[in-house]
Motif scaffolding. Sequence first.
Motif, PDB file in Angstrom:
ATOM      1  N   ALA A   1       0.826  -1.212   0.000  1.00  0.00           N
ATOM      2  CA  ALA A   1       0.000   0.000   0.000  1.00  0.00           C
ATOM      3  C   ALA A   1       0.854   1.255   0.000  1.00  0.00           C
ATOM      4  O   ALA A   1       0.452   2.293  -0.545  1.00  0.00           O
ATOM      5  N   ALA A   2       2.053   1.185   0.589  1.00  0.00           N
ATOM      6  CA  ALA A   2       2.948   2.346   0.642  1.00  0.00           C
ATOM      7  C   ALA A   2       3.895   2.406  -0.547  1.00  0.00           C
ATOM      8  O   ALA A   2       4.692   3.348  -0.644  1.00  0.00           O
ATOM      9  N   GLY A   3       3.852   1.414  -1.441  1.00  0.00           N
ATOM     10  CA  GLY A   3       4.768   1.396  -2.572  1.00  0.00           C
ATOM     11  C   GLY A   3       6.199   1.146  -2.160  1.00  0.00           C
ATOM     12  O   GLY A   3       7.133   1.634  -2.793  1.00  0.00           O
ATOM     13  N   GLN A   4       6.378   0.370  -1.091  1.00  0.00           N
ATOM     14  CA  GLN A   4       7.704   0.127  -0.539  1.00  0.00           C
ATOM     15  C   GLN A   4       8.006  -1.365  -0.531  1.00  0.00           C
ATOM     16  O   GLN A   4       7.113  -2.216  -0.614  1.00  0.00           O
ATOM     17  N   GLY A   5       9.293  -1.677  -0.423  1.00  0.00           N
ATOM     18  CA  GLY A   5       9.747  -3.040  -0.242  1.00  0.00           C
ATOM     19  C   GLY A   5      10.731  -3.093   0.902  1.00  0.00           C
ATOM     20  O   GLY A   5      11.413  -2.108   1.201  1.00  0.00           O
ATOM     21  N   ALA A   6      10.820  -4.220   1.564  1.00  0.00           N
ATOM     22  CA  ALA A   6      11.701  -4.363   2.719  1.00  0.00           C
ATOM     23  C   ALA A   6      13.137  -4.575   2.270  1.00  0.00           C
ATOM     24  O   ALA A   6      13.405  -5.391   1.382  1.00  0.00           O
ATOM     25  N   ARG A   7      14.063  -3.837   2.871  1.00  0.00           N
ATOM     26  CA  ARG A   7      15.490  -4.056   2.673  1.00  0.00           C
ATOM     27  C   ARG A   7      16.113  -4.729   3.882  1.00  0.00           C
ATOM     28  O   ARG A   7      17.137  -5.389   3.751  1.00  0.00           O
ATOM     29  N   ARG A   8      15.518  -4.532   5.046  1.00  0.00           N
ATOM     30  CA  ARG A   8      16.028  -5.174   6.261  1.00  0.00           C
ATOM     31  C   ARG A   8      14.854  -5.458   7.187  1.00  0.00           C
ATOM     32  O   ARG A   8      14.029  -4.568   7.444  1.00  0.00           O
ATOM     33  N   LEU A   9      14.793  -6.684   7.681  1.00  0.00           N
ATOM     34  CA  LEU A   9      13.710  -7.124   8.555  1.00  0.00           C
ATOM     35  C   LEU A   9      14.293  -7.578   9.884  1.00  0.00           C
ATOM     36  O   LEU A   9      15.407  -8.124   9.943  1.00  0.00           O
ATOM     37  N   ARG A  10      13.522  -7.364  10.960  1.00  0.00           N
ATOM     38  CA  ARG A  10      13.926  -7.824  12.286  1.00  0.00           C
ATOM     39  C   ARG A  10      12.746  -8.498  12.964  1.00  0.00           C
ATOM     40  O   ARG A  10      11.642  -7.943  13.014  1.00  0.00           O
ATOM     41  N   LEU A  11      12.978  -9.702  13.469  1.00  0.00           N
ATOM     42  CA  LEU A  11      11.961 -10.446  14.201  1.00  0.00           C
ATOM     43  C   LEU A  11      12.387 -10.504  15.663  1.00  0.00           C
ATOM     44  O   LEU A  11      13.430 -11.083  15.992  1.00  0.00           O
ATOM     45  N   ASP A  12      11.588  -9.896  16.550  1.00  0.00           N
ATOM     46  CA  ASP A  12      11.842  -9.918  17.992  1.00  0.00           C
ATOM     47  C   ASP A  12      10.991 -11.020  18.616  1.00  0.00           C
ATOM     48  O   ASP A  12       9.771 -11.063  18.423  1.00  0.00           O
ATOM     49  N   VAL A  13      11.649 -11.889  19.362  1.00  0.00           N
ATOM     50  CA  VAL A  13      11.012 -13.066  19.950  1.00  0.00           C
ATOM     51  C   VAL A  13      10.970 -12.887  21.455  1.00  0.00           C
ATOM     52  O   VAL A  13      12.023 -12.745  22.105  1.00  0.00           O
ATOM     53  N   HIS A  14       9.778 -12.881  22.022  1.00  0.00           N
ATOM     54  CA  HIS A  14       9.596 -12.744  23.476  1.00  0.00           C
ATOM     55  C   HIS A  14       9.176 -14.098  24.049  1.00  0.00           C
ATOM     56  O   HIS A  14       8.153 -14.669  23.637  1.00  0.00           O
ATOM     57  N   ARG A  15       9.957 -14.592  25.023  1.00  0.00           N
ATOM     58  CA  ARG A  15       9.654 -15.868  25.670  1.00  0.00           C
ATOM     59  C   ARG A  15       8.912 -15.627  26.982  1.00  0.00           C
ATOM     60  O   ARG A  15       9.025 -14.571  27.603  1.00  0.00           O
ATOM     61  N   THR A  16       8.211 -16.652  27.414  1.00  0.00           N
ATOM     62  CA  THR A  16       7.456 -16.537  28.662  1.00  0.00           C
ATOM     63  C   THR A  16       8.366 -16.545  29.887  1.00  0.00           C
ATOM     64  O   THR A  16       7.995 -16.024  30.938  1.00  0.00           O
TER      65      THR A  16
END
Length: 488
Positions: free
Chosen positions: A248-263
């Motif tokens: 929708a923004a006309g953008q593409g990802a160059r860098r992604l970050r996945l944050d994982v929270h454990r219990t």
Amino acid sequence: MPPELRARPFVLLRTERQRRVVVAVNRAAAMLGIAPGHTLSDARALEPALEVAEATPEADSALLGRVADWARRYSPWTAADEPDGVVIDITGCAHLFGGEPALAADLTGRLHAAGFAARTAIADTPAAAWGLVRFGSPEQRRHEALDGLPLAALRLPAEMVEGLHALGLRRIGDLHAMPRAGLAARFGAGLLQRYDQALGRLDEPISPRRPVTDHRERLTFAEPIATPESIAGALSHLLGRLCKGLEAAGQGARRLRLDVHRTDQRVDDEPQSLALGTSRPARDPAVLARLFVPLLERIELGSGPGLETLVLSATETGPLSAVQTAIEGEGPGDQGSDDKLAELVDRLALRLGERAVLRLVPRESWLPERCVAPHPPMERLPAPKPWPAGQPRPLRLLTPPEPVEATAPLPDDPPLLFVWRGVPHRVRRAEGPERIECEWWRGQGSLGLALRDYYRVEDEGGRRFWLFRAGLYRPDETPRWFLHGFLG
């Protein structure tokens, strides 16, 4: 604090004007009457067996920052409020935790379980919450609740509070009937600013500890997940939502970050983060999911039941418009080949490292060590100028060139014999010289050699070398020879 010190009087000290001053106390010390601001001698008079330690403001600030990062599970808009607080903007987030009381109870319970002594307050403004949590009852949040709080709850300097006390003003409610012009003239605009911020007449925006990315998706699970299939499915769901926003923004990802929270994570523990980069903007969820596959194997589940929250962010983006493809899917207008190449480059970069996957592009320089330059593999570059015909270059260069002992009969003749690493090589064929001078604007060049005469030589064993003589031949000086590369 070590567990063995919690039941014993314990204080933190710092040096002020050559005096040892108490800056923090535990509950046992406070019950003895020891308070921040006391000197060490006064505190020892109250409790000779007092345990002391040096205050570390930098470590305290770092810990407070980690707590603020942890609090992002309640809202992305969190910030450290030095020296001992965290402010959270829960606008639009409280209903996700069952309402404001339930959110506050969950937050306080987690902090207490982690060993922190914590108080929480929810108010309409950050200033009101600051005053209520330190001087009032956290259960109250109305403007009227502020009236009975001392003026220090407005975050005023101690000198200003003393001046207001001299006028008989001791509570926030005492300021309501006072003329604003008179207060401003006597105490400055800072008093009215703090007063208006507490009552909500003046906005006080919260600057988040970390910039909130424009493209960010969060998924919290009703029950923790732990299997590889469930984690991969949750990530695919997040990627689908994220890529829709990017499209929708006309953008593409160059860098992604996945944050994982454990219990089982503590409050001050950083979430595990998995990051990947792409060689060009991308927003195909299937392609990005395949790139994440080797990274998901690194997720540590810990000793608890699993993961409770996943947060996926596009920390760096680039413009990506729609691409017209051919009807058959393999025509000249199709980008399938480029997409497959980009995915291969990204997979190699994840395995080998981004700096290990590069493209060497010709550069306009005659110096061998500068004639090519590394560039990202998928970067769009103008067509390079071809290397001049008839001037072959070795495929392998030595960095730096290694000195050799060479024997040449005349000043500009190729060598008849050279010794490299203790092994003699008798020259059977030779071509040259090819004279190369360093660019005048770069001085003597990276090797400190202003002029070089290169020779392509072949020894009796058929091995081909690229040698050069440094500088002009001088009868009174022994010429210096170097091996710079290997030809075929």
